[in-house]
Write a protein that holds these residues in place. Structure first.
Motif: not given
Lengths: 461, 175
Positions: A235-240, A251-255, A287-303
Protein backbone atom coordinates in the motif's frame (compact mmCIF):
# COMPACT_ATOMS: atom_id res chain seq x y z
CA UNK A 1 -7.49 -3.13 -11.27
CA UNK A 2 -6.73 -5.06 -14.44
CA UNK A 3 -4.65 -8.19 -14.67
CA UNK A 4 -3.13 -8.54 -18.12
CA UNK A 5 -3.47 -11.94 -19.72
CA UNK A 6 -0.16 -13.38 -20.79
CA UNK A 7 1.84 -10.91 -18.70
CA UNK A 8 2.51 -12.09 -15.19
CA UNK A 9 3.20 -9.69 -12.35
CA UNK A 10 1.74 -6.69 -14.14
CA UNK A 11 -1.34 -4.74 -13.05
CA UNK A 12 -2.89 -1.52 -14.26
CA UNK A 13 -5.32 0.64 -12.33
CA UNK A 14 -8.10 2.73 -13.74
CA UNK A 15 -7.13 6.21 -12.54
CA UNK A 16 -8.06 9.75 -13.47
CA UNK A 17 -5.78 11.18 -16.18
CA UNK A 18 -7.90 14.22 -17.08
CA UNK A 19 -5.43 16.63 -15.45
CA UNK A 20 -2.55 15.52 -17.71
CA UNK A 21 -1.41 17.27 -20.87
CA UNK A 22 -1.19 15.41 -24.18
CA UNK A 23 2.56 15.02 -23.91
CA UNK A 24 2.22 13.72 -20.34
CA UNK A 25 -0.27 11.14 -21.58
CA UNK A 26 2.20 10.03 -24.23
CA UNK A 27 4.96 9.83 -21.64
CA UNK A 28 2.68 7.75 -19.45
CA UNK A 29 2.19 5.18 -22.20
CA UNK A 30 5.94 4.82 -22.73
CA UNK A 31 6.45 4.36 -19.00
CA UNK A 32 3.73 1.73 -18.98
CA UNK A 33 5.60 -0.18 -21.72
CA UNK A 34 8.83 0.01 -19.75
CA UNK A 35 7.14 -1.25 -16.58
CA UNK A 36 5.51 -4.15 -18.43
CA UNK A 37 8.93 -5.32 -19.55
CA UNK A 38 10.29 -5.08 -16.01
CA UNK A 39 7.62 -7.60 -15.03
CA UNK A 40 9.30 -10.09 -17.38
CA UNK A 41 12.60 -9.77 -15.55
CA UNK A 42 10.91 -10.39 -12.22
CA UNK A 43 9.33 -13.48 -13.73
CA UNK A 44 12.80 -14.70 -14.69
CA UNK A 45 14.02 -14.01 -11.15
CA UNK A 46 11.29 -16.24 -9.80
CA UNK A 47 11.65 -19.01 -12.35
CA UNK A 48 12.54 -22.46 -11.18
CA UNK A 49 11.55 -22.00 -7.57
CA UNK A 50 8.48 -20.99 -5.67
CA UNK A 51 10.19 -17.88 -4.32
CA UNK A 52 12.76 -15.68 -5.93
CA UNK A 53 15.79 -17.61 -7.11
CA UNK A 54 18.81 -15.51 -6.36
CA UNK A 55 20.97 -18.57 -5.67
CA UNK A 56 21.27 -21.99 -7.35
CA UNK A 57 18.57 -24.42 -6.21
CA UNK A 58 21.16 -26.93 -5.01
CA UNK A 59 23.29 -24.43 -3.03
CA UNK A 60 23.17 -24.20 0.74
CA UNK A 61 23.30 -21.07 2.82
CA UNK A 62 26.66 -22.08 4.29
CA UNK A 63 28.08 -22.67 0.83
CA UNK A 64 26.98 -19.18 -0.25
CA UNK A 65 28.54 -17.61 2.85
CA UNK A 66 31.80 -19.41 2.21
CA UNK A 67 31.86 -18.37 -1.44
CA UNK A 68 31.17 -14.76 -0.42
CA UNK A 69 34.33 -14.74 1.71
CA UNK A 70 36.37 -15.27 -1.43
CA UNK A 71 34.23 -13.12 -3.72
CA UNK A 72 32.14 -10.38 -2.11
CA UNK A 73 30.11 -9.96 -5.31
CA UNK A 74 28.37 -13.23 -4.36
CA UNK A 75 26.47 -11.24 -1.74
CA UNK A 76 26.09 -8.06 -3.77
CA UNK A 77 22.49 -6.84 -3.87
CA UNK A 78 22.63 -6.73 -7.65
CA UNK A 79 24.03 -10.10 -8.74
CA UNK A 80 22.57 -13.50 -9.49
CA UNK A 81 24.57 -16.41 -8.14
CA UNK A 82 25.00 -19.31 -10.53
CA UNK A 83 27.31 -22.27 -11.00
CA UNK A 84 29.93 -22.19 -13.72
CA UNK A 85 30.83 -25.24 -15.80
CA UNK A 86 33.01 -26.58 -12.98
CA UNK A 87 30.26 -26.16 -10.41
CA UNK A 88 31.89 -23.16 -8.76
CA UNK A 89 29.60 -20.37 -7.53
CA UNK A 90 29.91 -17.20 -9.58
CA UNK A 91 28.17 -13.83 -9.38
CA UNK A 92 26.65 -12.35 -12.52
CA UNK A 93 25.58 -8.67 -12.36
CA UNK A 94 21.89 -8.13 -13.02
CA UNK A 95 22.59 -5.64 -15.82
CA UNK A 96 24.46 -8.34 -17.74
CA UNK A 97 22.18 -11.24 -16.83
CA UNK A 98 19.04 -9.46 -18.09
CA UNK A 99 20.78 -7.26 -20.66
CA UNK A 100 18.48 -7.96 -23.60
CA UNK A 101 15.27 -6.96 -21.86
CA UNK A 102 16.94 -4.09 -20.04
CA UNK A 103 18.06 -2.57 -23.33
CA UNK A 104 14.47 -2.42 -24.54
CA UNK A 105 13.29 -0.94 -21.23
CA UNK A 106 16.01 1.71 -21.39
CA UNK A 107 14.92 2.60 -24.92
CA UNK A 108 11.35 3.15 -23.72
CA UNK A 109 12.56 5.40 -20.92
CA UNK A 110 14.67 7.46 -23.29
CA UNK A 111 11.74 7.80 -25.68
CA UNK A 112 9.58 9.01 -22.78
CA UNK A 113 12.31 11.51 -21.88
CA UNK A 114 12.27 12.85 -25.43
CA UNK A 115 8.53 13.48 -25.27
CA UNK A 116 8.45 14.98 -21.76
CA UNK A 117 8.16 18.75 -21.41
CA UNK A 118 9.52 18.60 -17.88
CA UNK A 119 13.30 18.80 -18.22
CA UNK A 120 14.04 17.59 -14.70
CA UNK A 121 11.80 14.56 -15.08
CA UNK A 122 13.27 13.80 -18.51
CA UNK A 123 16.73 13.87 -16.97
CA UNK A 124 15.64 11.40 -14.27
CA UNK A 125 14.32 9.05 -16.96
CA UNK A 126 17.65 9.16 -18.79
CA UNK A 127 19.56 8.46 -15.59
CA UNK A 128 17.20 5.57 -14.78
CA UNK A 129 17.76 4.14 -18.26
CA UNK A 130 21.52 4.36 -17.81
CA UNK A 131 21.30 2.74 -14.36
CA UNK A 132 19.51 -0.30 -15.74
CA UNK A 133 22.25 -0.82 -18.33
CA UNK A 134 25.27 -0.12 -16.14
CA UNK A 135 24.20 -0.93 -12.59
CA UNK A 136 24.47 2.69 -11.34
CA UNK A 137 21.29 2.31 -9.29
CA UNK A 138 22.24 4.72 -6.50
CA UNK A 139 22.61 7.55 -8.99
CA UNK A 140 19.11 6.85 -10.32
CA UNK A 141 17.56 6.84 -6.86
CA UNK A 142 19.26 10.11 -5.92
CA UNK A 143 18.05 11.73 -9.14
CA UNK A 144 14.49 10.46 -8.54
CA UNK A 145 14.42 11.90 -5.01
CA UNK A 146 16.07 15.17 -5.91
CA UNK A 147 13.63 16.59 -8.45
CA UNK A 148 10.90 19.03 -7.47
CA UNK A 149 7.60 17.24 -6.81
CA UNK A 150 6.10 16.49 -10.21
CA UNK A 151 2.79 14.97 -11.26
CA UNK A 152 4.35 11.86 -12.82
CA UNK A 153 6.62 9.41 -11.10
CA UNK A 154 8.30 6.17 -12.10
CA UNK A 155 10.45 3.81 -10.12
CA UNK A 156 12.01 0.96 -12.06
CA UNK A 157 14.79 -1.48 -11.28
CA UNK A 158 15.98 -3.94 -8.65
CA UNK A 159 14.63 -2.43 -5.43
CA UNK A 160 13.26 -4.63 -2.63
CA UNK A 161 15.30 -7.24 -0.79
CA UNK A 162 12.57 -8.91 1.23
CA UNK A 163 12.47 -11.98 -1.01
CA UNK A 164 16.03 -12.87 -0.13
CA UNK A 165 15.06 -14.90 2.90
CA UNK A 166 18.61 -16.11 3.50
CA UNK A 167 20.54 -12.85 3.64
CA UNK A 168 18.09 -9.98 3.07
CA UNK A 169 20.41 -8.61 0.40
CA UNK A 170 19.39 -9.50 -3.16
CA UNK A 171 16.96 -7.17 -4.88
CA UNK A 172 13.86 -8.11 -6.82
CA UNK A 173 12.91 -6.15 -9.93
CA UNK A 174 9.85 -3.98 -9.81
CA UNK A 175 8.36 -0.86 -11.33
CA UNK A 176 5.53 1.49 -10.64
CA UNK A 177 4.14 4.48 -12.44
CA UNK A 178 2.01 7.00 -10.60
CA UNK A 179 0.20 10.31 -10.94
CA UNK A 180 0.33 12.53 -7.88
CA UNK A 181 -2.93 13.07 -5.99
CA UNK A 182 -2.48 16.70 -4.99
CA UNK A 183 -5.02 16.97 -2.14
CA UNK A 184 -4.03 13.80 -0.34
CA UNK A 185 -0.34 14.52 -0.85
CA UNK A 186 -0.83 17.84 0.94
CA UNK A 187 -2.59 16.04 3.79
CA UNK A 188 0.23 13.51 4.09
CA UNK A 189 2.81 16.32 4.15
CA UNK A 190 0.87 18.02 6.96
CA UNK A 191 0.96 14.79 8.95
CA UNK A 192 4.66 14.39 8.34
CA UNK A 193 5.53 17.96 9.28
CA UNK A 194 3.40 17.81 12.44
CA UNK A 195 4.99 14.56 13.55
CA UNK A 196 8.51 15.74 12.78
CA UNK A 197 8.08 19.00 14.73
CA UNK A 198 8.87 16.95 17.82
CA UNK A 199 12.61 16.54 18.26
CA UNK A 200 12.69 12.97 19.36
CA UNK A 201 14.97 11.91 22.12
CA UNK A 202 17.42 9.71 20.28
CA UNK A 203 18.10 6.20 21.36
CA UNK A 204 21.79 5.68 20.76
CA UNK A 205 22.34 8.80 18.65
CA UNK A 206 25.62 7.54 17.24
CA UNK A 207 23.76 4.61 15.67
CA UNK A 208 20.84 6.56 14.35
CA UNK A 209 20.56 8.00 10.87
CA UNK A 210 18.50 11.17 11.03
CA UNK A 211 17.15 12.53 7.76
CA UNK A 212 13.81 13.94 8.84
CA UNK A 213 14.49 17.28 7.18
CA UNK A 214 15.15 15.54 3.86
CA UNK A 215 12.22 13.16 3.83
CA UNK A 216 9.36 13.51 1.37
CA UNK A 217 5.98 11.87 0.98
CA UNK A 218 3.51 11.71 -1.90
CA UNK A 219 0.19 10.01 -2.51
CA UNK A 220 -0.18 8.66 -6.02
CA UNK A 221 -3.03 7.48 -8.14
CA UNK A 222 -0.99 4.49 -9.20
CA UNK A 223 -1.20 3.80 -12.91
CA UNK A 224 0.59 0.46 -12.90
CA UNK A 225 2.49 -2.02 -10.78
CA UNK A 226 5.02 -4.43 -12.27
CA UNK A 227 7.32 -7.11 -10.92
CA UNK A 228 7.61 -7.75 -7.23
CA UNK A 229 5.31 -4.93 -6.21
CA UNK A 230 2.57 -6.38 -8.44
CA UNK A 231 3.04 -9.65 -6.63
CA UNK A 232 2.86 -8.22 -3.10
CA UNK A 233 0.76 -5.12 -3.73
CA UNK A 234 2.20 -2.89 -1.05
CA UNK A 235 0.00 0.00 0.00
CA UNK A 236 3.01 2.24 0.40
CA UNK A 237 6.77 2.15 0.36
CA UNK A 238 9.77 4.29 1.21
CA UNK A 239 12.95 4.47 -0.83
CA UNK A 240 15.89 4.20 -0.92
CA UNK A 241 16.58 1.03 1.03
CA UNK A 242 20.24 1.86 1.55
CA UNK A 243 20.73 3.52 4.90
CA UNK A 244 23.82 5.43 3.70
CA UNK A 245 21.87 7.00 0.84
CA UNK A 246 19.03 7.92 3.19
CA UNK A 247 21.37 9.66 5.60
CA UNK A 248 22.89 11.69 2.80
CA UNK A 249 19.99 12.36 0.46
CA UNK A 250 16.85 11.69 2.49
CA UNK A 251 13.96 9.47 1.53
CA UNK A 252 10.75 9.53 -0.44
CA UNK A 253 7.63 7.66 0.61
CA UNK A 254 4.92 6.84 -1.89
CA UNK A 255 1.38 5.84 -0.97
CA UNK A 256 -0.39 3.83 -3.68
CA UNK A 257 -3.96 5.06 -3.49
CA UNK A 258 -5.76 2.48 -5.69
CA UNK A 259 -4.06 -0.31 -3.76
CA UNK A 260 -5.09 1.28 -0.48
CA UNK A 261 -8.70 1.39 -1.70
CA UNK A 262 -8.60 -2.15 -3.01
CA UNK A 263 -6.96 -3.45 0.12
CA UNK A 264 -9.58 -1.72 2.27
CA UNK A 265 -12.55 -2.98 0.28
CA UNK A 266 -11.39 -6.52 -0.32
CA UNK A 267 -9.52 -7.30 2.85
CA UNK A 268 -9.70 -4.85 5.72
CA UNK A 269 -13.39 -4.10 5.71
CA UNK A 270 -14.23 -7.85 5.60
CA UNK A 271 -11.66 -8.50 8.34
CA UNK A 272 -13.25 -5.71 10.41
CA UNK A 273 -16.64 -7.33 9.93
CA UNK A 274 -15.25 -10.70 10.97
CA UNK A 275 -13.12 -9.99 14.01
CA UNK A 276 -15.26 -7.46 15.88
CA UNK A 277 -18.56 -7.98 17.63
CA UNK A 278 -21.62 -6.47 15.99
CA UNK A 279 -22.14 -4.03 18.84
CA UNK A 280 -18.74 -2.49 18.20
CA UNK A 281 -19.04 -2.53 14.42
CA UNK A 282 -22.21 -0.46 14.45
CA UNK A 283 -20.42 2.57 15.82
CA UNK A 284 -18.26 3.02 12.71
CA UNK A 285 -19.20 4.38 9.31
CA UNK A 286 -17.58 2.77 6.30
CA UNK A 287 -16.27 6.11 4.98
CA UNK A 288 -14.57 6.85 8.34
CA UNK A 289 -12.93 3.44 8.34
CA UNK A 290 -11.71 3.92 4.78
CA UNK A 291 -10.14 7.24 5.70
CA UNK A 292 -8.75 5.66 8.86
CA UNK A 293 -7.11 2.96 6.79
CA UNK A 294 -5.50 5.52 4.47
CA UNK A 295 -4.19 7.48 7.46
CA UNK A 296 -2.77 4.28 8.98
CA UNK A 297 -0.85 3.64 5.78
CA UNK A 298 0.43 7.24 5.70
CA UNK A 299 1.54 7.11 9.34
CA UNK A 300 3.28 3.80 8.77
CA UNK A 301 5.43 5.29 6.00
CA UNK A 302 6.08 8.46 8.03
CA UNK A 303 7.15 6.38 11.03
CA UNK A 304 9.73 4.56 8.88
CA UNK A 305 11.83 7.69 8.72
CA UNK A 306 12.11 7.75 12.51
CA UNK A 307 13.60 4.31 12.99
CA UNK A 308 16.65 3.81 10.85
CA UNK A 309 19.78 2.54 12.54
CA UNK A 310 23.14 2.27 10.80
CA UNK A 311 24.14 -1.30 11.49
CA UNK A 312 20.76 -2.84 12.23
CA UNK A 313 20.63 -4.80 8.97
CA UNK A 314 24.07 -6.33 9.42
CA UNK A 315 23.41 -7.15 13.10
CA UNK A 316 19.93 -8.59 12.73
CA UNK A 317 20.28 -9.94 9.18
CA UNK A 318 17.11 -11.73 7.99
CA UNK A 319 15.36 -10.80 11.25
CA UNK A 320 15.76 -7.09 10.50
CA UNK A 321 12.55 -6.64 8.43
CA UNK A 322 10.49 -8.26 11.18
CA UNK A 323 11.71 -5.75 13.76
CA UNK A 324 11.72 -2.81 11.40
CA UNK A 325 8.12 -3.36 10.26
CA UNK A 326 6.86 -4.07 13.77
CA UNK A 327 8.52 -1.00 15.27
CA UNK A 328 7.18 1.18 12.50
CA UNK A 329 3.63 -0.18 12.84
CA UNK A 330 3.57 0.28 16.63
CA UNK A 331 5.12 3.74 16.34
CA UNK A 332 2.44 4.74 13.84
CA UNK A 333 -0.16 4.30 16.60
CA UNK A 334 1.82 6.62 18.85
CA UNK A 335 2.08 9.21 16.08
CA UNK A 336 -1.66 9.05 15.51
CA UNK A 337 -2.14 10.08 19.16
CA UNK A 338 0.21 13.01 18.61
CA UNK A 339 -1.87 14.22 15.65
CA UNK A 340 -5.04 14.00 17.73
CA UNK A 341 -3.57 15.97 20.64
CA UNK A 342 -2.88 18.82 18.22
CA UNK A 343 -6.31 18.53 16.55
CA UNK A 344 -4.74 17.52 13.25
CA UNK A 345 -7.24 14.67 13.29
CA UNK A 346 -10.53 14.32 15.19
CA UNK A 347 -11.27 11.70 17.83
CA UNK A 348 -13.44 9.70 15.44
CA UNK A 349 -10.64 9.74 12.87
CA UNK A 350 -8.19 8.54 15.51
CA UNK A 351 -10.52 5.71 16.53
CA UNK A 352 -10.88 4.67 12.90
CA UNK A 353 -7.08 4.59 12.59
CA UNK A 354 -6.84 2.38 15.67
CA UNK A 355 -9.49 0.00 14.39
CA UNK A 356 -7.79 -0.30 11.02
CA UNK A 357 -4.49 -0.85 12.77
CA UNK A 358 -6.12 -3.87 14.42
CA UNK A 359 -7.38 -5.25 11.11
CA UNK A 360 -3.88 -4.87 9.64
CA UNK A 361 -2.61 -7.31 12.25
CA UNK A 362 -4.48 -10.07 10.40
CA UNK A 363 -3.03 -9.10 7.05
CA UNK A 364 -1.10 -11.76 5.20
CA UNK A 365 -1.51 -14.49 7.81
CA UNK A 366 -3.18 -16.79 5.37
CA UNK A 367 -0.58 -16.27 2.67
CA UNK A 368 2.35 -17.19 4.85
CA UNK A 369 2.77 -20.65 3.38
CA UNK A 370 2.84 -19.34 -0.16
CA UNK A 371 4.96 -16.30 0.20
CA UNK A 372 8.29 -15.83 1.87
CA UNK A 373 8.11 -12.08 1.33
CA UNK A 374 5.20 -11.74 3.72
CA UNK A 375 6.62 -13.83 6.54
CA UNK A 376 8.26 -10.89 8.42
CA UNK A 377 4.95 -9.05 8.50
CA UNK A 378 3.08 -12.06 9.83
CA UNK A 379 5.59 -12.72 12.61
CA UNK A 380 5.63 -9.02 13.57
CA UNK A 381 1.85 -8.96 13.60
CA UNK A 382 1.78 -12.02 15.85
CA UNK A 383 4.01 -10.19 18.36
CA UNK A 384 1.68 -7.20 18.20
CA UNK A 385 -1.45 -9.27 18.70
CA UNK A 386 0.04 -11.25 21.58
CA UNK A 387 1.09 -8.01 23.23
CA UNK A 388 -2.37 -6.44 22.88
CA UNK A 389 -4.08 -9.53 24.27
CA UNK A 390 -1.72 -9.88 27.22
CA UNK A 391 -2.07 -6.18 28.11
CA UNK A 392 -5.86 -6.44 28.16
CA UNK A 393 -6.22 -3.96 25.29
CA UNK A 394 -8.08 -6.66 23.39
CA UNK A 395 -10.36 -9.28 24.84
CA UNK A 396 -11.37 -12.08 22.56
CA UNK A 397 -14.89 -13.44 23.05
CA UNK A 398 -17.00 -16.04 21.22
CA UNK A 399 -18.40 -13.37 18.88
CA UNK A 400 -15.10 -11.70 18.11
CA UNK A 401 -13.30 -8.89 19.85
CA UNK A 402 -15.46 -6.79 22.09
CA UNK A 403 -14.87 -3.05 22.40
CA UNK A 404 -11.06 -2.62 22.43
CA UNK A 405 -9.60 -0.64 25.30
CA UNK A 406 -7.96 2.11 23.26
CA UNK A 407 -6.18 3.59 26.26
CA UNK A 408 -4.47 0.28 27.02
CA UNK A 409 -3.78 -0.10 23.31
CA UNK A 410 -1.85 3.17 23.24
CA UNK A 411 0.20 2.13 26.25
CA UNK A 412 0.89 -1.39 24.94
CA UNK A 413 1.90 -0.28 21.44
CA UNK A 414 3.98 2.58 22.79
CA UNK A 415 5.89 0.24 25.13
CA UNK A 416 6.32 -2.28 22.34
CA UNK A 417 7.59 0.40 19.93
CA UNK A 418 10.21 1.47 22.50
CA UNK A 419 11.34 -2.09 23.15
CA UNK A 420 11.53 -2.97 19.45
CA UNK A 421 13.44 0.20 18.68
CA UNK A 422 15.94 -0.72 21.37
CA UNK A 423 16.53 -4.08 19.66
CA UNK A 424 16.97 -2.31 16.31
CA UNK A 425 19.37 0.19 17.86
CA UNK A 426 21.63 -2.12 19.86
CA UNK A 427 20.23 -5.66 19.94
CA UNK A 428 22.30 -8.62 18.87
CA UNK A 429 21.09 -11.32 16.52
CA UNK A 430 20.63 -13.61 19.54
CA UNK A 431 18.55 -11.00 21.41
CA UNK A 432 16.30 -10.63 18.39
CA UNK A 433 15.99 -14.38 17.84
CA UNK A 434 15.19 -15.08 21.51
CA UNK A 435 12.50 -12.42 21.67
CA UNK A 436 11.00 -13.66 18.43
CA UNK A 437 10.90 -17.27 19.57
CA UNK A 438 9.12 -16.33 22.78
CA UNK A 439 6.60 -13.85 21.44
CA UNK A 440 5.70 -14.61 17.85
CA UNK A 441 3.55 -17.68 18.28
CA UNK A 442 1.04 -17.87 15.47
CA UNK A 443 -1.37 -19.82 17.65
CA UNK A 444 -3.10 -16.57 18.43
CA UNK A 445 -4.44 -16.31 14.87
CA UNK A 446 -5.89 -19.78 14.80
CA UNK A 447 -9.13 -19.02 16.64
CA UNK A 448 -10.05 -16.72 13.76
CA UNK A 449 -9.02 -19.15 11.05
CA UNK A 450 -12.33 -20.41 9.65
CA UNK A 451 -13.90 -16.98 9.11
CA UNK A 452 -10.76 -15.28 7.85
CA UNK A 453 -9.91 -18.10 5.49
CA UNK A 454 -13.23 -17.41 3.81
CA UNK A 455 -12.18 -13.82 3.23
CA UNK A 456 -8.97 -14.92 1.57
CA UNK A 457 -10.93 -17.26 -0.68
CA UNK A 458 -13.21 -14.43 -1.73
CA UNK A 459 -10.46 -11.92 -2.32
CA UNK A 460 -7.18 -13.57 -3.28
CA UNK A 461 -4.32 -11.14 -3.08
CA UNK B 1 -13.47 15.12 24.17
CA UNK B 2 -11.10 17.90 24.96
CA UNK B 3 -8.57 18.05 27.72
CA UNK B 4 -9.38 17.90 31.37
CA UNK B 5 -6.69 19.58 33.39
CA UNK B 6 -5.31 17.59 36.27
CA UNK B 7 -3.17 20.29 37.81
CA UNK B 8 -5.35 21.30 40.73
CA UNK B 9 -3.97 24.80 41.32
CA UNK B 10 -5.90 26.69 38.69
CA UNK B 11 -8.27 24.04 37.43
CA UNK B 12 -11.48 26.07 37.50
CA UNK B 13 -9.80 29.16 36.16
CA UNK B 14 -8.28 27.24 33.27
CA UNK B 15 -11.53 25.56 32.31
CA UNK B 16 -13.23 28.93 32.27
CA UNK B 17 -10.43 30.28 30.07
CA UNK B 18 -10.79 27.38 27.66
CA UNK B 19 -14.56 27.77 27.44
CA UNK B 20 -14.33 31.51 26.92
CA UNK B 21 -11.63 30.97 24.32
CA UNK B 22 -13.82 28.67 22.27
CA UNK B 23 -16.50 31.40 21.83
CA UNK B 24 -14.16 34.07 20.50
CA UNK B 25 -11.96 34.22 17.45
CA UNK B 26 -8.41 34.76 18.64
CA UNK B 27 -5.81 35.95 16.19
CA UNK B 28 -2.22 37.00 16.58
CA UNK B 29 -1.28 40.31 15.00
CA UNK B 30 0.38 38.43 12.16
CA UNK B 31 -2.71 36.24 11.79
CA UNK B 32 -4.93 39.29 11.47
CA UNK B 33 -2.59 40.78 8.89
CA UNK B 34 -2.73 37.54 6.90
CA UNK B 35 -6.53 37.54 6.99
CA UNK B 36 -6.68 41.18 5.88
CA UNK B 37 -4.17 40.44 3.13
CA UNK B 38 -6.23 37.54 1.82
CA UNK B 39 -9.41 39.65 1.94
CA UNK B 40 -7.76 42.46 0.02
CA UNK B 41 -6.54 40.03 -2.63
CA UNK B 42 -9.96 38.43 -3.03
CA UNK B 43 -11.80 41.76 -3.24
CA UNK B 44 -9.46 43.22 -5.84
CA UNK B 45 -7.28 40.92 -7.96
CA UNK B 46 -9.38 37.77 -7.60
CA UNK B 47 -12.69 39.49 -8.36
CA UNK B 48 -11.14 41.08 -11.44
CA UNK B 49 -9.71 37.76 -12.61
CA UNK B 50 -13.08 36.07 -12.21
CA UNK B 51 -14.93 38.86 -13.98
CA UNK B 52 -12.60 38.49 -16.95
CA UNK B 53 -12.95 34.72 -16.90
CA UNK B 54 -16.74 35.02 -16.91
CA UNK B 55 -16.64 37.51 -19.77
CA UNK B 56 -14.32 35.27 -21.82
CA UNK B 57 -16.57 32.29 -21.17
CA UNK B 58 -19.63 34.22 -22.31
CA UNK B 59 -17.90 35.23 -25.52
CA UNK B 60 -16.63 31.74 -26.17
CA UNK B 61 -20.02 30.12 -26.25
CA UNK B 62 -23.57 31.46 -25.98
CA UNK B 63 -25.25 28.14 -25.52
CA UNK B 64 -26.72 27.14 -22.21
CA UNK B 65 -24.24 24.30 -21.81
CA UNK B 66 -21.07 26.25 -21.25
CA UNK B 67 -18.88 24.29 -18.85
CA UNK B 68 -16.27 27.02 -18.44
CA UNK B 69 -18.95 29.59 -17.64
CA UNK B 70 -20.48 27.24 -15.04
CA UNK B 71 -17.09 26.58 -13.48
CA UNK B 72 -16.33 30.30 -13.29
CA UNK B 73 -19.72 30.95 -11.68
CA UNK B 74 -19.03 28.28 -9.07
CA UNK B 75 -15.62 29.79 -8.34
CA UNK B 76 -17.20 33.22 -8.03
CA UNK B 77 -19.64 31.89 -5.46
CA UNK B 78 -16.81 30.31 -3.50
CA UNK B 79 -14.84 33.56 -3.53
CA UNK B 80 -17.82 35.62 -2.38
CA UNK B 81 -18.48 33.16 0.44
CA UNK B 82 -14.87 33.36 1.52
CA UNK B 83 -15.02 37.17 1.46
CA UNK B 84 -18.06 37.11 3.78
CA UNK B 85 -16.32 34.62 6.04
CA UNK B 86 -13.17 36.74 6.32
CA UNK B 87 -15.14 39.95 6.94
CA UNK B 88 -17.00 38.23 9.76
CA UNK B 89 -13.72 36.93 11.14
CA UNK B 90 -12.22 40.42 11.22
CA UNK B 91 -15.30 41.78 13.00
CA UNK B 92 -15.10 39.07 15.68
CA UNK B 93 -11.33 38.94 16.01
CA UNK B 94 -9.67 39.52 19.32
CA UNK B 95 -6.04 40.29 18.66
CA UNK B 96 -3.46 38.75 20.94
CA UNK B 97 -0.22 40.67 20.80
CA UNK B 98 2.80 39.33 22.61
CA UNK B 99 5.32 41.33 20.61
CA UNK B 100 5.17 44.50 22.68
CA UNK B 101 4.74 43.07 26.17
CA UNK B 102 7.11 41.18 28.42
CA UNK B 103 6.87 37.38 28.19
CA UNK B 104 3.86 36.14 30.12
CA UNK B 105 4.34 34.08 33.25
CA UNK B 106 1.50 31.82 32.25
CA UNK B 107 0.57 30.25 28.92
CA UNK B 108 -2.09 32.16 27.01
CA UNK B 109 -3.17 32.29 23.38
CA UNK B 110 -0.21 33.68 21.49
CA UNK B 111 2.39 32.12 23.79
CA UNK B 112 5.23 30.22 22.19
CA UNK B 113 6.01 27.30 24.45
CA UNK B 114 8.77 24.73 24.70
CA UNK B 115 7.68 21.38 26.08
CA UNK B 116 9.51 18.31 27.20
CA UNK B 117 7.77 14.97 26.77
CA UNK B 118 8.78 11.34 27.16
CA UNK B 119 9.76 11.29 23.50
CA UNK B 120 11.59 14.58 23.17
CA UNK B 121 11.31 18.34 23.05
CA UNK B 122 9.09 20.52 20.92
CA UNK B 123 8.22 24.15 20.50
CA UNK B 124 5.01 25.65 19.13
CA UNK B 125 2.75 28.67 19.41
CA UNK B 126 -0.79 28.49 20.75
CA UNK B 127 -3.16 30.33 18.42
CA UNK B 128 -6.89 30.64 17.78
CA UNK B 129 -8.48 27.85 15.77
CA UNK B 130 -8.65 29.81 12.52
CA UNK B 131 -4.90 30.31 12.55
CA UNK B 132 -4.07 26.79 13.71
CA UNK B 133 -1.65 24.82 11.55
CA UNK B 134 0.14 22.08 13.50
CA UNK B 135 2.38 21.38 10.51
CA UNK B 136 3.73 24.93 10.92
CA UNK B 137 3.95 24.65 14.72
CA UNK B 138 0.74 26.57 15.41
CA UNK B 139 -1.55 24.65 17.74
CA UNK B 140 -5.18 25.58 18.32
CA UNK B 141 -6.18 26.77 21.78
CA UNK B 142 -9.12 24.37 21.43
CA UNK B 143 -6.99 21.29 20.71
CA UNK B 144 -6.58 18.77 23.55
CA UNK B 145 -2.96 19.83 24.01
CA UNK B 146 -3.53 23.57 23.56
CA UNK B 147 -6.52 23.79 25.90
CA UNK B 148 -4.72 21.83 28.61
CA UNK B 149 -1.71 24.11 28.47
CA UNK B 150 -3.58 27.39 28.88
CA UNK B 151 -2.81 28.83 32.31
CA UNK B 152 0.24 26.62 32.96
CA UNK B 153 3.50 28.15 34.21
CA UNK B 154 7.14 27.43 33.44
CA UNK B 155 8.21 24.27 35.23
CA UNK B 156 4.66 22.89 35.47
CA UNK B 157 3.93 19.34 34.49
CA UNK B 158 0.69 19.28 32.55
CA UNK B 159 -1.45 16.19 32.07
CA UNK B 160 -3.62 16.00 29.02
CA UNK B 161 -6.32 13.43 29.40
CA UNK B 162 -8.93 12.67 26.79
CA UNK B 163 -11.43 9.84 26.65
CA UNK B 164 -8.84 7.47 25.28
CA UNK B 165 -5.46 9.11 25.49
CA UNK B 166 -3.37 10.40 28.36
CA UNK B 167 -0.28 12.45 27.86
CA UNK B 168 2.11 14.35 30.08
CA UNK B 169 4.51 17.14 29.32
CA UNK B 170 6.65 19.64 31.20
CA UNK B 171 6.69 23.34 30.34
CA UNK B 172 10.33 24.30 29.82
CA UNK B 173 9.86 27.81 28.49
CA UNK B 174 7.17 30.38 27.69
CA UNK B 175 7.83 33.19 25.20
Amino acid sequence: VTNHKGVDYFLTYDVETAGLTNSELQVLEKLLDAARLAANIYKLQRSGKKDASFYPADATRVEIERAAEADEEILSPYTVVERDEEGKLVAIPYHLKYKKTLEVIAEKLVEAAQISNNNEFAQVLRIQAEALLTGSYDKAQIAWMSIKPYKLSIVIGPMERIEDEWFFVKRSYEAWVGIMNQGLTERAIEFKDTVFSLHRELLFPSEKVDFMDKSQIRVDDTYCFAGMIANFKYTGTTLPNEIELMGQFGSEATIFLPVVKESFNRRHLPIFETIFSEYFRKSFKRSDLERGYLYTVMLHEIARVLVRYKFATSRLRELYPIYQELTVEALAVKLCGNLFLKSMISQSEMEAVLVMFLTRIFDYYFEIKDSAGMRPYVLGNAILLNSLLSSGALISGPKGFSWPDFTKMFIATSNLADLMERILAEGTYTDAKDYLDKNSTLKVFKSFSPELKEIVKISPN
Amino acid sequence: VFGVIFRTTTQEGKMATAQQASKQVYLTRQGLQDVKGELEFLKTDKRLQLAKRLQDAREMDNTEENAEYDAAMTDQELVENRISELEKLIRQAKVIDHSTSAPSQIITIGSTVTLETKDGVEEFTIVGRTEANPAKKKISNESPLGSSLLGAKKGDTVSVSTQILSYQCKVLEIK
